[in-house]
Design an enzyme around this catalytic site. Structure first.
Site, short mmCIF file in Angstrom:
data_model
loop_
_atom_site.label_atom_id
_atom_site.label_comp_id
_atom_site.label_asym_id
_atom_site.label_seq_id
_atom_site.Cartn_x
_atom_site.Cartn_y
_atom_site.Cartn_z
N ASP A 32 1.20 -1.49 -0.15
CA ASP A 32 0.31 0.02 -0.35
C ASP A 32 1.21 1.31 0.06
O ASP A 32 0.85 1.81 1.00
CB ASP A 32 -1.12 -0.05 1.23
CG ASP A 32 -1.65 -1.10 1.24
OD1 ASP A 32 -1.77 -2.02 0.16
OD2 ASP A 32 -1.60 -1.60 2.43
N GLU A 238 -11.39 -0.18 -3.43
CA GLU A 238 -10.74 0.48 -2.48
C GLU A 238 -9.61 1.31 -2.83
O GLU A 238 -9.01 1.79 -3.96
CB GLU A 238 -10.37 -0.73 -1.17
CG GLU A 238 -9.80 -1.45 -1.99
CD GLU A 238 -9.56 -2.81 -0.57
OE1 GLU A 238 -9.72 -2.68 0.58
OE2 GLU A 238 -8.42 -3.51 -1.67
#
Ligand code: FUB
Length: 339
Positions: A32, A238
């Site tokens: 991420d 997301e």
């Protein structure tokens, strides 16, 4: 700092073809990656993945991360420095577990780390911690950001120095449990109904509060209709990110269960955004999550895959590669592996 570890990955001398497939660091698992240029260096704010025996499931329990390490690069694919523990869940009063994808912002010489975590009731919110340096350490606020919910915060700093907090993730990220600012039973729209939407709110001048109630971002198809929940190749799942190029706002995100990074464009950070296409084709591992940053005039995509762990979904490694805006302002699709 005491923990600081300098590691040099062997990508500097390899060809561009190799560079696309090399993890930026290999001494820990990272995911991420939210990248920013601070003080003429690239600072990456990743999740710090850890091994555990928790079951793989839709609620994401196996993503049991407990702290953050900031990684800096002196140049693209250059020497990587791990600055050690920047924030630990044990120091965050309101948070119990699952320190998921973070982001950071700088304002007036202070640095703000935004992070999602579950509270002691098992509900995700977004917290903020403040530091004097880009690498931290960061001191967390006592409570989560009022009005925040779900996961995957990303901060967009506009040219007028207004900062926006973007967030939201479905499935394990609990977006399907939130209606009008209240957490409740999960409700997913039917396939022929509008998909769940990402969220945006202006940050207050103090960078630790929201300046407005969170708003939903509309993403439209080629007919001007909202993307549908059943359109899993294109709808929001997301990992929101925003950047601006040639005066156009680009909103990019993960499609989750179809494993793509895609983007949509608008003339306002609030949207509506028009769906455009794929930035990154699926990578090894279930999740895909990215950021986009400009360094010395060139744009880069920061992303992750699970190649270092042999494909284990919760043990990922961050990577970067150049990103091209075409003359018509579209983004060239990146295939992550050589054919
Ligand atoms: O790292 C945990 C979660 O996996 C992130 O919050 C999601 O975006 C996905 O990458």
């Amino acid at each position: 700092t005491e923990n600081e570890e300098i590691i040099t990955q062997g990508v500097e001398s390899t060809s561009a073809l190799n560079a696309i497939s090399e993890p930026l660091v290999t001494h820990i698992y990272t995911a991420d990656p939210s990248a920013h240029v601070f003080k003429n260096k690239i600072y990456i704010y990743p999740s710090h993945d850890v091994e555990n025996d928790l079951p793989l499931g839709d609620n994401g329990d196996h993503f049991d991360m407990r702290d953050y390490h900031v990684i800096s690069l002196d140049k693209p694919h250059g020497k990587a420095t791990d600055h050690g523990n920047a924030l630990d869940v044990k120091d965050v009063k309101w948070a119990e577990r699952q320190m998921w994808a973070p982001d950071a912002a700088e304002k007036d010489g202070k640095y703000y780390l935004y992070f999602p975590a579950k509270n002691y009731q098992g509900i995700f919110h977004i917290g903020v911690a403040v530091g004097e340096q880009p690498e931290g350490p960061f001191v967390p606020e006592d409570t989560h950001i009022a009005g925040s919910f779900s996961i995957d915060p990303a901060v967009y700093q506009d040219d007028d120095n207004q900062y926006y907090l973007l967030f939201g993730g479905i499935s394990g990220g609990q977006l399907q449990n939130w209606r009008e600012g209240e957490f409740g039973e999960e409700v997913y729209p039917a396939d022929n109904e509008a998909a769940l939407k990402p969220i945006i709110a202006k940050l207050a001048d103090n960078m630790v509060d929201l300046a407005e109630a969170p708003l939903e971002i509309d993403i439209l198809d080629e007919n001007g209709d909202l993307l549908l929940a059943g359109d899993i190749d294109r709808r929001y799942f997301e990992g929101p990110w925003m950047h601006k190029h040639n005066g156009i706002y680009y909103f990019s995100y993960s499609t989750g269960d179809s494993h793509k990074i895609v983007y949509a464009t608008s003339d306002s950070p609030y949207g509506p955004f028009n769906y455009q296409g794929v930035i990154l084709e699926p990578v090894i591992g279930w999740t895909t999550h990215h950021s986009i940053a400009k360094f010395e005039g060139k744009w880069y995509l920061f992303y992750h895959d699970s190649s270092l762990s042999g494909g284990q979904t919760h043990l990922r490694n961050i990577k970067m590669t150049e990103l091209t805006h075409n003359d018509d302002n579209s983004i060239a699709t990146i295939t992550p592996y050589l054919e």
